[in-house]
Design an enzyme around this catalytic site. Structure first.
Site, PDB file in Angstrom:
ATOM      1  N   THR A 242       0.819  -1.209   0.000  1.00 19.33           N
ATOM      2  CA  THR A 242       0.000   0.000   0.000  1.00 19.33           C
ATOM      3  C   THR A 242       0.850   1.256   0.000  1.00 19.33           C
ATOM      4  OG1 THR A 242      -1.762  -1.121   1.197  1.00 19.33           O
ATOM      5  CG2 THR A 242      -1.723   1.271   1.324  1.00 19.33           C
TER       6      THR A 242
ATOM      7  N   ARG B  67     -13.653  -7.988  -1.404  1.00 17.47           N
ATOM      8  CA  ARG B  67     -13.103  -7.535  -0.122  1.00 17.47           C
ATOM      9  C   ARG B  67     -12.670  -6.078  -0.214  1.00 17.47           C
ATOM     10  NH1 ARG B  67      -7.827  -5.409   1.686  1.00 17.47           N
ATOM     11  NH2 ARG B  67      -7.697  -5.841   3.923  1.00 17.47           N
TER      12      ARG B  67
ATOM     13  N   GLY C 269      -0.677  -1.605   6.261  1.00 17.86           N
ATOM     14  CA  GLY C 269      -0.562  -2.811   7.083  1.00 17.86           C
ATOM     15  C   GLY C 269      -1.729  -3.746   6.836  1.00 17.86           C
TER      16      GLY C 269
ATOM     17  N   GLY D  97      -5.358  -4.393   6.776  1.00 21.24           N
ATOM     18  CA  GLY D  97      -6.519  -3.528   6.700  1.00 21.24           C
ATOM     19  C   GLY D  97      -7.575  -3.808   7.737  1.00 21.24           C
TER      20      GLY D  97
END
Length: 316
Positions: A185, A213, A236, A238
């Site tokens: 991310t 998701r 990290g 989620g």
């Protein structure tokens, strides 16, 4: 008051990360930081700066966003992004994208061109076509490296943040995500020379995730948040970041308990499960913080009167 900027490229980086995987990401962070610094030096707004930086990272296949987005259990991408202006609290978010080259820019269009905050899947894709943003065939995002990541995850019967060889995917925590090579991310926070704050985050999500998701990135207050006190972008696991409302909690601690940005961010990251959470933050006064409770986190920052920094593991 001077400008300040910080960005991240994913949390959890193991100490044994091979140089061929580490160096391209370090260089990518440096290039993205240069883009942001140049924008702020040219008196661009914080909102423009964070969008430009995240676009740069989305276009880099070495990060889990845009071109480098990981694959879901069906072997396709479902990208998501969010952007927020701290001065007005205006924000936009998107999920379930499979053709949009730069999801963060579509999120900004949702913020500026619709009465809504969040569009997902077919609706978001239709809006992208209406707005004429750059789109490509979904095969554009199916890279050799991401096919390899998905195959490893399926072999290990795991949902993972990034590439983790099956032999290493054995130390699973309550989060359901194994320890290992957790990269991905991307996000950026900035304050401009006028004191305006902004944040943007973009991701491909989890390797081998279920179709449909949605993680923390597009959820205002979880992975992304900005107000007049600070701007936060998290990375990290989620599900943990959503449970802990990480980004909003940092801002709330500053607003209601008068904690500094550093103290507020440290408290929130410490309160999240070990090995799940990292963030970058900047305050209206130009303070920067980049805490994480993972092994490492790809991160970079710069201030108008400071030396640029690119780092991965904890400072000694």
């Amino acid at each position: 008051m001077g400008w300040a900027i910080a960005l991240h490229g994913g949390a959890g980086v193991p100490k044994n990360l091979p140089p061929e995987r580490r160096k391209p990401r370090e260089e990518g962070l440096r290039r993205a930081l240069e883009v942001g610094v140049s924008a702020l030096k040219s008196h661009a707004s914080a909102l423009d700066a964070v969008e430009l930086v995240v676009r740069e990272l989305e276009n880099n296949p070495h990060f889990n966003a845009g071109k480098g987005s990981v694959l879901n259990s069906n072997g396709s991408v479902e990208m998501e992004a969010c952007i927020m202006d701290g001065n007005t609290k205006n924000c936009g978010a998107v999920s379930g994208l499979s053709t949009v080259v730069n999801p963060v820019s579509l999120a900004r269009l949702v913020m500026e061109k619709t009465p809504h905050i969040y569009l997902g899947f077919a609706g978001a894709e239709a809006f992208a076509r209406e707005q004429g943003v750059e789109t490509v065939d979904p095969s554009h995002f199916i890279t050799k490296e991401n096919i390899e990541r998905l195959n490893h995850a399926k072999d290990a019967n795991r949902v993972q943040l990034d590439y983790t060889p099956p032999s290493q995917a054995t130390n699973e925590k309550d989060t359901g995500v194994p320890e290992g090579d957790k990269l991905g991310t991307v996000g950026c926070v900035a304050v401009d020379s006028h004191g305006n704050l902004a944040t943007a985050t973009s991701t491909g999500g989890l390797v081998n995730k279920m179709i449909g998701r949605i993680g923390d990135t597009p959820i205002i207050g979880a992975g992304t948040y900005a107000n007049s006190f600070c701007a936060i972008s998290a990375t990290g696991v989620g599900e943990e970041i959503i449970r802990c409302t990480v980004a909003r909690d940092v801002a709330a601690l500053m607003e209601y308990t008068n904690l500094s940005l550093k103290d507020a961010a440290d408290q929130v990251v410490k309160g999240a499960s070990e090995g799940t959470t990292g963030l970058v933050g900047v305050s209206a006064g130009g303070e920067i913080t980049m805490p994480f409770n993972t092994i490492g986190m790809f991160r970079a920052c710069a201030t108008e009167d400071g030396v640029p920094e690119v780092a991965i593991w904890p400072s000694l």
